[in-house]
Design an enzyme around this catalytic site. Structure first.
Site, PDB file in Angstrom:
ATOM      1  N   SER A 127      78.019 -24.940  92.463  1.00 12.62           N
ATOM      2  CA  SER A 127      79.097 -23.992  92.161  1.00 12.62           C
ATOM      3  C   SER A 127      78.587 -22.558  92.242  1.00 12.62           C
ATOM      4  O   SER A 127      77.418 -22.277  91.959  1.00 12.62           O
ATOM      5  CB  SER A 127      79.610 -24.270  90.735  1.00 12.62           C
ATOM      6  OG  SER A 127      80.427 -23.211  90.294  1.00 12.62           O
ATOM      7  N   TYR A 152      77.461 -25.658  81.331  1.00 17.45           N
ATOM      8  CA  TYR A 152      77.961 -26.242  82.602  1.00 17.45           C
ATOM      9  C   TYR A 152      77.255 -25.555  83.777  1.00 17.45           C
ATOM     10  O   TYR A 152      76.668 -26.224  84.633  1.00 17.45           O
ATOM     11  CB  TYR A 152      79.479 -26.062  82.725  1.00 17.45           C
ATOM     12  CG  TYR A 152      79.942 -26.181  84.153  1.00 17.45           C
ATOM     13  CD1 TYR A 152      80.256 -25.042  84.903  1.00 17.45           C
ATOM     14  CD2 TYR A 152      80.003 -27.417  84.779  1.00 17.45           C
ATOM     15  CE1 TYR A 152      80.633 -25.141  86.231  1.00 17.45           C
ATOM     16  CE2 TYR A 152      80.386 -27.526  86.106  1.00 17.45           C
ATOM     17  CZ  TYR A 152      80.696 -26.383  86.826  1.00 17.45           C
ATOM     18  OH  TYR A 152      81.057 -26.491  88.146  1.00 17.45           O
ATOM     19  N   LYS A 156      74.252 -26.941  86.737  1.00 11.84           N
ATOM     20  CA  LYS A 156      74.304 -26.798  88.202  1.00 11.84           C
ATOM     21  C   LYS A 156      73.013 -26.147  88.702  1.00 11.84           C
ATOM     22  O   LYS A 156      72.437 -26.552  89.705  1.00 11.84           O
ATOM     23  CB  LYS A 156      75.526 -25.968  88.628  1.00 11.84           C
ATOM     24  CG  LYS A 156      76.853 -26.661  88.396  1.00 11.84           C
ATOM     25  CD  LYS A 156      76.933 -27.999  89.156  1.00 11.84           C
ATOM     26  CE  LYS A 156      78.232 -28.723  88.897  1.00 11.84           C
ATOM     27  NZ  LYS A 156      78.265 -30.052  89.570  1.00 11.84           N
TER      28      LYS A 156
HETATM   29  C1  WQD Z   1      90.123 -17.965  87.587  1.00  6.51           C
HETATM   30  C2  WQD Z   1      90.654 -16.622  87.118  1.00  6.51           C
HETATM   31  C3  WQD Z   1      90.518 -16.291  84.743  1.00  6.51           C
HETATM   32  C4  WQD Z   1      93.363 -19.397  83.629  1.00  6.51           C
HETATM   33  C5  WQD Z   1      85.670 -21.998  86.901  1.00  6.51           C
HETATM   34  C6  WQD Z   1      84.243 -22.492  86.942  1.00  6.51           C
HETATM   35  C7  WQD Z   1      83.887 -22.894  88.349  1.00  6.51           C
HETATM   36  C8  WQD Z   1      84.855 -23.922  88.808  1.00  6.51           C
HETATM   37  C9  WQD Z   1      86.248 -23.294  88.816  1.00  6.51           C
HETATM   38  C10 WQD Z   1      84.272 -26.192  88.301  1.00  6.51           C
HETATM   39  C11 WQD Z   1      89.787 -16.010  86.043  1.00  6.51           C
HETATM   40  C12 WQD Z   1      91.972 -16.326  85.210  1.00  6.51           C
HETATM   41  C13 WQD Z   1      92.549 -18.555  84.367  1.00  6.51           C
HETATM   42  C14 WQD Z   1      94.456 -18.854  82.907  1.00  6.51           C
HETATM   43  C15 WQD Z   1      93.879 -16.668  83.712  1.00  6.51           C
HETATM   44  N1  WQD Z   1      84.822 -25.031  87.938  1.00  6.51           N
HETATM   45  N2  WQD Z   1      92.812 -17.218  84.400  1.00  6.51           N
HETATM   46  N3  WQD Z   1      94.681 -17.504  82.987  1.00  6.51           N
HETATM   47  O1  WQD Z   1      86.636 -19.372  85.741  1.00  6.51           O
HETATM   48  O2  WQD Z   1      86.669 -18.555  88.154  1.00  6.51           O
HETATM   49  O3  WQD Z   1      85.770 -20.816  87.661  1.00  6.51           O
HETATM   50  O4  WQD Z   1      86.544 -22.944  87.447  1.00  6.51           O
HETATM   51  O5  WQD Z   1      83.827 -26.509  89.348  1.00  6.51           O
HETATM   52  O6  WQD Z   1      82.581 -23.430  88.361  1.00  6.51           O
HETATM   53  O7  WQD Z   1      83.388 -21.425  86.568  1.00  6.51           O
HETATM   54  O8  WQD Z   1      88.206 -20.396  87.454  1.00  6.51           O
HETATM   55  O9  WQD Z   1      90.600 -20.943  87.443  1.00  6.51           O
HETATM   56  O10 WQD Z   1      89.353 -20.848  85.215  1.00  6.51           O
HETATM   57  O11 WQD Z   1      89.861 -18.742  86.427  1.00  6.51           O
HETATM   58  O12 WQD Z   1      94.097 -15.442  83.746  1.00  6.51           O
HETATM   59  O13 WQD Z   1      95.233 -19.564  82.207  1.00  6.51           O
HETATM   60  O14 WQD Z   1      91.935 -16.825  86.521  1.00  6.51           O
HETATM   61  O15 WQD Z   1      90.328 -15.260  83.794  1.00  6.51           O
HETATM   62  O16 WQD Z   1      89.790 -14.607  86.243  1.00  6.51           O
HETATM   63  P1  WQD Z   1      86.811 -19.667  87.182  1.00  6.51           P
HETATM   64  P2  WQD Z   1      89.553 -20.306  86.586  1.00  6.51           P
END
Ligand code: WQD
Length: 343
Positions: A127, A152, A156
Site C-alpha cells: 500500500s 496496519y 505492510k
Molecule cells: C480517503 C479520503 C479521508 C471517509 C486508506 C488506507 C489505504 C487503503 C485505502 C487498505 C481521506 C476522506 C474518508 C469519510 C472522508 N486501505 N474521507 N469521509 O485513508 O486514503 O487510505 O484506505 O488497503 O492503505 O490508508 O482512504 O477512503 O479512508 O479516505 O472525508 O467518511 O477521504 O479523510 O482524505 P485513505 P479513505
C-alpha cells in the site's frame, strides 16, 4: 510451471476482481479465504462472470499446520498472490496484536512453504501507506518509506522487508510488491464489488451508502488542508485496472523477465483528486445530490498522495485506463445491486 495460482484473500475486494482477471487470462485459481471479511456469495459472483468456479479452501492462514497441509494437497502450486490481511487503519490502532499476528504470521507461513519450491513466484499486496506523507508529489517507488502512521501501515512495511530479506538469500524466490493507492469501483456487471462490513471507513463506500439512503450524510474529514479546495487529495484507481496489473505482474514473474528477484511498483492513476472533486464526480455520474457536511480532520490522515506511475508504465507496460467517473459509476451500480439483493 503449473498454471494453477493460489490467491489468498481471493473473496475480498481486490482479490475477487483479480481472480476474475486471472481466469479470463486462462489461469486456474485456488482461493484461500477464511471469510472473516468476505462471504461465499463472492464466489458465486466470480463464477457468474467467468462461468468457471475457482477452487476454494476455507483456511485460516494463521494456522501454520493448515497452511502446510494446503501445500501438501496442492503440491503443484508455486505461484501465490497474497491479499489476505486485515486492512482497517483505525482498527489496527485499537488492536495492534491482531494486525501483527494476522498480517505477518500468515506471510511467514506462506513463504516457508514456498522456500522449497524450485521457482517460487510471489506477489504481495502492499500500500502507498508505506510512504506516509511523502515529501515530494507525485510519489515514486524510491520515495523514502517513513515511520508508519498505524500498525496496519507498519505491517505492510515489515511485510515488504520480510519478502525482500528472503529474496536476498533465496534465489528460487521471485517476488513483486504492489503498492496500491486508493482502490475503488466494482466489476461492470455489478456481480462483485467492495463489501465493507459495518460502517465503511473508506470514502467511496460511505458515499454510495449515503446516496442509497443507508447513511444520513457523508462527513468530510476536514476542509482546512493546504490543498486547492482544502480537502485531502488521493489517487483513486479503478479496481479493474488494479486487477489487470496483478496479472501483468504475475506474467512478468512466470516469464522470468525480472531484472532482480525483488521489485516494487506503485499502482495508481498518477492523478490526484480531492474529496470535494470526488463528491462532484459522483453527483455527476449518479444524478444524486449527495448530503454531506464538513467536520474536523480524521486522526492519521495525510494531506495528499498520488502516484508517479512511470515505473509501472515502462517496466510492467501497464497503465490505468479507467477514469474517476468510470470507477464511481461502477461503485454506484454495485451499491444499487446490493440494495436490490437486500430487498
Ligand atoms: C480517503 C479520503 C479521508 C471517509 C486508506 C488506507 C489505504 C487503503 C485505502 C487498505 C481521506 C476522506 C474518508 C469519510 C472522508 N486501505 N474521507 N469521509 O485513508 O486514503 O487510505 O484506505 O488497503 O492503505 O490508508 O482512504 O477512503 O479512508 O479516505 O472525508 O467518511 O477521504 O479523510 O482524505 P485513505 P479513505
Amino acid at each position: 510451471m503449473s498454471k494453477k495460482i493460489l490467491v489468498t484473500g481471493g473473496l475480498g475486494f481486490i482479490g475477487s476482481h483479480t481472480v476474475v482477471a486471472l481466469q479470463e487470462k486462462g489461469f486456474e485459481v485456488v482461493i484461500i479465504d477464511n471469510l472473516s471479511n468476505s462471504s461465499l456469495d463472492v464466489l458465486g459472483g466470480i463464477t457468474r462472470i467467468t462461468k468457471s468456479s475457482p477452487e476454494f479452501e476455507n483456511v485460516d492462514l494463521r494456522d501454520k499446520s493448515a497452511v502446510k497441509m494446503f501445500f501438501e494437497k496442492y503440491s503443484e502450486i508455486d505461484a501465490v498472490i497474497h491479499f489476505a490481511a486485515s486492512k482497517a487503519v483505525g482498527e489496527s490502532v485499537e488492536n495492534p496484536l491482531l494486525y501483527y499476528e494476522n498480517n505477518l504470521s500468515t506471510l511467514i507461513y506462506l513463504l516457508q512453504q514456498l522456500k522449497v519450491k524450485e521457482n517460487a513466484k510471489f506477489i504481495f499486496s502492499s500500500s502507498c501507506t508505506v510512504y506516509g506523507q511523502a515529501d515530494e508529489l507525485p510519489i515514486t517507488e524510491s520515495a523514502p518509506v517513513k515511520k508508519a502512521e498505524s500498525p496496519y501501515g507498519n505491517t505492510k512495511q515489515i511485510g515488504e522487508e520480510i519478502i525482500q530479506d528472503n529474496c536476498k538469500v533465496l534465489k528460487n524466490l521471485n517476488a513483486i510488491s504492489l503498492r496500491y493507492f486508493n482502490p475503488i469501483g466494482a466489476h461492470p456487471t455489478a456481480y462483485i464489488g467492495e463489501l465493507p462490513i459495518g460502517t465503511p471507513q473508506n470514502l467511496i463506500p460511505y458515499i454510495t451508502q449515503t446516496a442509497v439512503g443507508k447513511r444520513e450524510e457523508l462527513s468530510v474529514f476536514g476542509k482546512d488542508y493546504p490543498t486547492p479546495d482544502g480537502t485531502c487529495i488521493r489517487d483513486y484507481i479503478h479496481v479493474m485496472d488494479l486487477a489487470r496489473a496483478h496479472v501483468v505482474a504475475l506474467e512478468r514473474l512466470i516469464d522470468e523477465e525480472q531484472t532482480s528477484n525483488y521489485e516494487v511498483f506503485n499502482l495508481g492513476t498518477g492523478t490526484g483528486n480531492s474529496v470535494l472533486e470526488v463528491i462532484n464526480s459522483f453527483e455527476k455520474v449518479s444524478g444524486v445530490d449527495l448530503p454531506y457536511k464538513i467536520v474536523g480532520r480524521r486522526e492519521g490522515d495525510i494531506t495528499a498522495a498520488y502516484a508517479d506511475t512511470t515505473k509501472a508504465n515502462e517496466v510492467l507496460k501497464w497503465k490505468a485506463e479507467k477514469s474517476l467517473d468510470d470507477a464511481l459509476e461502477s461503485a454506484w451500480k454495485w451499491q444499487k445491486a446490493l440494495e436490490e439483493k437486500d430487498e
